[in-house]
Design a protein around this motif. Sequence first.
Motif, PDB file in Angstrom:
ATOM      1  N   ARG A 102       0.840  -1.212   0.000  1.00  0.00           N
ATOM      2  CA  ARG A 102       0.000   0.000   0.000  1.00  0.00           C
ATOM      3  C   ARG A 102       0.869   1.253   0.000  1.00  0.00           C
ATOM      4  N   GLN A 103       1.881   1.270   0.847  1.00  0.00           N
ATOM      5  CA  GLN A 103       2.761   2.433   0.933  1.00  0.00           C
ATOM      6  C   GLN A 103       3.485   2.683  -0.392  1.00  0.00           C
ATOM      7  N   ALA A 104       3.758   1.637  -1.128  1.00  0.00           N
ATOM      8  CA  ALA A 104       4.426   1.774  -2.426  1.00  0.00           C
ATOM      9  C   ALA A 104       3.444   2.113  -3.540  1.00  0.00           C
ATOM     10  N   GLY A 105       2.147   2.102  -3.224  1.00  0.00           N
ATOM     11  CA  GLY A 105       1.137   2.436  -4.222  1.00  0.00           C
ATOM     12  C   GLY A 105       0.777   1.290  -5.149  1.00  0.00           C
ATOM     13  N   ILE A 106       1.146   0.081  -4.782  1.00  0.00           N
ATOM     14  CA  ILE A 106       0.869  -1.083  -5.630  1.00  0.00           C
ATOM     15  C   ILE A 106      -0.534  -1.626  -5.389  1.00  0.00           C
ATOM     16  N   VAL A 107      -1.016  -1.522  -4.157  1.00  0.00           N
ATOM     17  CA  VAL A 107      -2.370  -1.966  -3.847  1.00  0.00           C
ATOM     18  C   VAL A 107      -3.143  -0.840  -3.170  1.00  0.00           C
ATOM     19  N   GLU A 108      -4.466  -0.911  -3.273  1.00  0.00           N
ATOM     20  CA  GLU A 108      -5.375   0.010  -2.605  1.00  0.00           C
ATOM     21  C   GLU A 108      -6.239  -0.781  -1.643  1.00  0.00           C
TER      22      GLU A 108
END
Length: 93
Positions: free
Chosen positions: A46-52
């Motif tokens: 999430r922090q890397a923006g890969i999942v929401e």
Amino acid sequence: MIRLLADPLRARIVEILAAGAACTCHLVADTGATQPNVSNHLRALRQAGIVEARPEGRYTFYRLRAEALDGAAGYLSALAEQARDSGDVRREC
């Protein structure tokens, strides 16, 4: 992105989420990992923006952000093309 996906469990979570949104309980069942372990990996993704994350009642469903993977794929494709174009080039010592 590459470093994140180098972890086998994170890579497996991403593979699972590519098939559709899932909650932590699904990911625990599908991977055999513990809930705290899965949650820690989801936080990193999430922090890397890969999942929401999307809360639904008592559960939180996680969805893969395809555009994040598109960016990494484009970067890797550009590196591969550069490597093909410079196959005979070497630096002098």
